[in-house]
Design an enzyme around this catalytic site. Structure first.
Site, PDB file in Angstrom:
ATOM      1  N   CYS A  72      20.744  78.289  40.245  1.00 30.08           N
ATOM      2  CA  CYS A  72      19.628  78.740  41.081  1.00 30.08           C
ATOM      3  C   CYS A  72      18.627  79.502  40.224  1.00 30.08           C
ATOM      4  O   CYS A  72      19.003  80.396  39.463  1.00 30.08           O
ATOM      5  CB  CYS A  72      20.136  79.619  42.216  1.00 30.08           C
ATOM      6  N   GLN A 196      15.317  97.286  46.764  1.00 29.09           N
ATOM      7  CA  GLN A 196      14.448  96.136  46.526  1.00 29.09           C
ATOM      8  C   GLN A 196      15.149  95.135  45.609  1.00 29.09           C
ATOM      9  O   GLN A 196      15.789  95.517  44.626  1.00 29.09           O
ATOM     10  CB  GLN A 196      13.129  96.583  45.899  1.00 29.09           C
ATOM     11  N   GLU A 249      16.205 109.466  56.248  1.00 31.01           N
ATOM     12  CA  GLU A 249      16.735 108.103  56.245  1.00 31.01           C
ATOM     13  C   GLU A 249      17.882 108.028  57.246  1.00 31.01           C
ATOM     14  O   GLU A 249      18.697 108.948  57.340  1.00 31.01           O
ATOM     15  CB  GLU A 249      17.232 107.725  54.842  1.00 31.01           C
ATOM     16  N   ASN A 290       7.842 103.826  54.341  1.00 35.53           N
ATOM     17  CA  ASN A 290       8.238 102.518  53.810  1.00 35.53           C
ATOM     18  C   ASN A 290       9.173 101.869  54.824  1.00 35.53           C
ATOM     19  O   ASN A 290      10.379 101.764  54.608  1.00 35.53           O
ATOM     20  CB  ASN A 290       8.928 102.683  52.450  1.00 35.53           C
ATOM     21  N   CYS A 317       6.176  95.663  53.908  1.00 33.23           N
ATOM     22  CA  CYS A 317       6.566  94.292  53.587  1.00 33.23           C
ATOM     23  C   CYS A 317       6.032  93.316  54.628  1.00 33.23           C
ATOM     24  O   CYS A 317       6.443  92.157  54.664  1.00 33.23           O
ATOM     25  CB  CYS A 317       8.088  94.176  53.475  1.00 33.23           C
TER      26      CYS A 317
END
Length: 358
Positions: A72, A196, A249, A290, A317
């Site tokens: 891949c 990420q 978070e 984010n 995103c």
């Protein structure tokens, strides 16, 4: 994929700019940040198919059977090499691959993450904990096959549904975290931590945010959806005055990782477990957000409008949800923006904008 990569980036920037039209002027875009067009992904999420004696790593076909996906082009070279070496070692464990149509078997997925320093984290997604002794007995052989293997865990996913992993995670070795060194910060990933998947572009994203923090030079920073501390730790290290930095978070494992990184760096950052969308007190000079693809939503936008921090840095995103949130932040205007091609060969993207009050 047959379109030349520079053309892809230009077209992607145009798509994102169109979605943000009315919020971001042409002269507010910095040049896109790009990394490699292939061999960029630090994580492999693989369906395990085949048989106990001859498993395959790959994807589900149209009939929901696991098929091999060799060579891949997505994975970082060292990760691709590790997968090749792990395949026979996993076969030696004697785990029966899970067959979706018949709902038989044990090993559903293998999730492997590679660090910039050549270390690995491997997660076995199992139907039940009954096969844990096989993996424990084979830890030495797995490490011999992939010498950089640091963290091994088993995730238990007993349900037959299109969900990659379950709630229970069992660490099977002595190490619980995978160190991920980006520039001058080492993050610590636990098995269920988000990070990420493009290491080079993620580092560029954090450098951009640090540059903006240094330019703004706020007395206090609040990082919402802080994960393992990417933006908060960079804000703490940004040149300028001494500043208070806090992070929020929802995932306890990520907060534990962020606290460990802060301790190692010797910076005082207050990381807390909490739901950013439920916050009403965002009393800091700079707020960094984010969020996942859905955006921050009307409630948090209202809280930011009410608190009126001088600046907001928004990393997204999903430019469509970003545009909706910017509509709900009428007290702010975009002063800088930049596209980060986190997911080459796709229309997925990361875009970061700097907002100023007034």
């Amino acid at each position: 994929m047959e379109v030349p990569y520079p053309t892809q980036v230009t077209e992607l920037e145009s798509v994102v700019a169109d979605l943000l039209q009315g919020h971001v002027a042409d002269d507010q875009w910095s040049p896109p940040f790009v990394g490699a067009e292939s061999g960029f992904r630090n994580k492999a999420k693989l369906v395990v198919g085949g048989t106990k004696a001859a498993p395959t790593f790959g994807i589900l076909d149209a009939n929901l059977r696991g098929v091999a996906l060799p060579e891949c082009g997505l994975y970082e070279p060292q990760l691709a090499e590790a997968l090749d070496r792990l395949l026979p070692a996993v076969a030696d464990l004697g785990l029966v691959p899970y067959d979706v149509p018949t709902r038989q078997g044990e090993l559903k997925h293998l999730i492997v993450t590679g660090s910039p320093d050549g270390e690995l984290m491997t997660r076995f997604v199992l139907r039940s904990p009954g096969q844990l002794p096989r993996i424990r007995r084979g830890l030495g052989d797995l490490r011999s096959a992939a010498p950089g293997l640091r963290v091994v865990s088993a995730n238990i996913q007993p349900e037959h549904k299109a969900v990659l992993e379950g709630e229970e995670e069992i660490v099977l070795g002595e190490h619980e975290t995978l160190p991920m060194r980006l520039d001058d910060i080492t993050f610590h990933l636990r098995p269920r931590s988000f990070f990420q998947t493009n290491t080079v572009v993620a580092a560029g994203l954090y450098r951009q945010a640090r540059e903006w923090v240094s330019h703004i030079d706020p007395r206090s920073v609040l990082d919402l959806y802080c994960g393992v501390g990417g933006f908060a730790l960079n804000a703490a290290l940004a040149p300028g005055r001494a500043r208070r930095v806090d992070g929020v978070e929802v995932a306890p494992d990520a907060v534990a990782s962020a606290r460990r990184s802060a301790l190692e760096l010797g910076v005082d950052v207050g990381f807390e477990v909490g739901d950013a969308r439920a916050l009403t007190d965002v009393d800091h000079q700079l707020v960094v957000v984010n969020p996942p693809r859905r955006g921050i939503g009307a409630g948090l936008c209202a809280a930011i409008e009410s608190a009126a921090p001088d600046h907001v840095i928004y990393s997204s995103c999903n430019a469509a949800s970003l545009a909706r949130d910017l509509d709900a932040l009428p007290g702010y205007r975009v002063t800088r923006s930049r596209l980060f091609d986190m997911f080459p060969q796709t229309r997925h993207h990361e875009v970061i904008v700097l907002l100023e009050r007034g």
